[in-house]
Scaffold this motif. Structure first.
Motif, short mmCIF file in Angstrom:
data_model
loop_
_atom_site.label_atom_id
_atom_site.label_comp_id
_atom_site.label_asym_id
_atom_site.label_seq_id
_atom_site.Cartn_x
_atom_site.Cartn_y
_atom_site.Cartn_z
N ARG A 284 0.82 -1.21 0.00
CA ARG A 284 0.00 0.00 0.00
C ARG A 284 0.86 1.27 0.00
N VAL A 285 2.14 1.14 0.32
CA VAL A 285 3.03 2.30 0.41
C VAL A 285 3.38 2.80 -0.98
N VAL A 286 3.14 4.09 -1.20
CA VAL A 286 3.51 4.76 -2.45
C VAL A 286 4.34 5.98 -2.08
N ALA A 287 5.11 6.47 -3.02
CA ALA A 287 5.98 7.64 -2.77
C ALA A 287 5.64 8.75 -3.74
N ILE A 288 5.63 9.97 -3.21
CA ILE A 288 5.30 11.14 -4.01
C ILE A 288 6.37 12.20 -3.79
N THR A 289 6.76 12.87 -4.87
CA THR A 289 7.69 13.99 -4.77
C THR A 289 7.20 15.11 -5.67
N ALA A 290 7.64 16.30 -5.36
CA ALA A 290 7.33 17.49 -6.17
C ALA A 290 8.61 17.91 -6.89
N ALA A 291 8.96 17.16 -7.91
CA ALA A 291 10.11 17.45 -8.78
C ALA A 291 11.46 17.34 -8.09
N MET A 292 11.55 16.53 -7.03
CA MET A 292 12.81 16.39 -6.31
C MET A 292 13.14 14.92 -6.00
N PRO A 293 13.09 14.02 -6.98
CA PRO A 293 13.37 12.62 -6.67
C PRO A 293 14.80 12.38 -6.18
N GLU A 294 15.77 13.07 -6.76
CA GLU A 294 17.16 12.90 -6.33
C GLU A 294 17.37 13.52 -4.95
N GLY A 295 16.98 14.77 -4.80
CA GLY A 295 17.23 15.50 -3.57
C GLY A 295 16.56 14.90 -2.35
N THR A 296 15.39 14.29 -2.54
CA THR A 296 14.67 13.71 -1.40
C THR A 296 14.97 12.23 -1.20
N GLY A 297 15.79 11.65 -2.07
CA GLY A 297 16.16 10.25 -1.92
C GLY A 297 15.15 9.28 -2.51
N LEU A 298 14.22 9.74 -3.32
CA LEU A 298 13.20 8.86 -3.88
C LEU A 298 13.59 8.21 -5.21
N SER A 299 14.73 8.55 -5.75
CA SER A 299 15.14 7.96 -7.04
C SER A 299 15.24 6.45 -6.98
N ARG A 300 15.78 5.93 -5.90
CA ARG A 300 15.89 4.47 -5.76
C ARG A 300 14.52 3.81 -5.68
N PHE A 301 13.60 4.47 -4.99
CA PHE A 301 12.22 3.97 -4.90
C PHE A 301 11.60 3.94 -6.30
N ALA A 302 11.81 5.01 -7.06
CA ALA A 302 11.26 5.09 -8.42
C ALA A 302 11.80 3.98 -9.31
N GLU A 303 13.06 3.63 -9.14
CA GLU A 303 13.65 2.55 -9.93
C GLU A 303 13.06 1.20 -9.55
N ARG A 304 12.91 0.96 -8.27
CA ARG A 304 12.43 -0.34 -7.81
C ARG A 304 10.91 -0.49 -7.96
N TYR A 305 10.17 0.59 -7.70
CA TYR A 305 8.71 0.54 -7.73
C TYR A 305 8.15 1.65 -8.63
#
Length: 170
Positions: free
Chosen positions: A30-51
């Motif tokens: 159920r966990v999803v990740a949201i960013t406002a144009a900052m996937p690298e800066g907030t550390g969500l890039s790895r999440f985006a790659e995996r999920y």
């Protein structure tokens, strides 16, 4: 003698958040990740790659990120919205009206809380405590160290109510 460091440098809070979110998402679909144009800066890039199907970048629209998170939460997801502290100010109304008043399980990961020297005064995250603390239903947490950040993220996903976790970048 070799000139090489004896130990590895500690990971940044952002790096710890990134790793912990991957661990949480692996256990809870159920966990999803949201960013406002900052996937690298907030550390969500790895999440985006995996999920990739569970990752959303809404562009430079923090207001939309929180309203979107509220909608996802209403449908049974557990959105983790990662935003720099200074930019969360743009979404105050959405945090209040769309998330907190409805007591929705949205986790706001507030990166770069406090003074962020290298990013300059426009990126200092000094006000989030004052404008989040009085919001009804909102839990505001600040980990004392990287290990507590990991535990707080696990807890926040299970609380079932609005939770903000604020941490520095370094």
């Amino acid at each position: 003698e070799t000139g090489k460091p004896r130990s590895r440098p500690k990971p940044s809070y952002t790096g710890v958040f990134s790793s912990a979110l991957l661990e949480v998402a692996e256990k809870d679909a159920r966990v999803v990740a949201i960013t406002a144009a900052m996937p690298e800066g907030t550390g969500l890039s790895r999440f985006a790659e995996r999920y990739p199907e569970r990752f959303f970048d809404v562009g430079i629209a923090e207001q939309h990120a929180l309203t979107f998170a509220a909608g996802l939460a209403k449908e049974g997801y557990v959105p983790v919205t990662a935003i720099y502290s200074t930019f969360l100010q743009r979404a105050y109304d959405e945090v209040f009206h769309d998330v907190a008043l409805q007591n929705l399980p949205v986790v706001i990961a507030i990166d770069r809380a406090g003074i962020v020297g290298q990013d300059g005064p426009t990126h200092h995250g000094l006000f989030d405590i004052s404008y989040l603390r009085h919001i009804p239903n909102m839990i505001v947490a600040a980990p004392k160290d990287e290990d507590e950040l990991r535990h707080l993220l696990y807890s926040a996903v299970s609380y079932g109510r609005p939770t903000a976790i604020r941490y520095p970048s370094g």
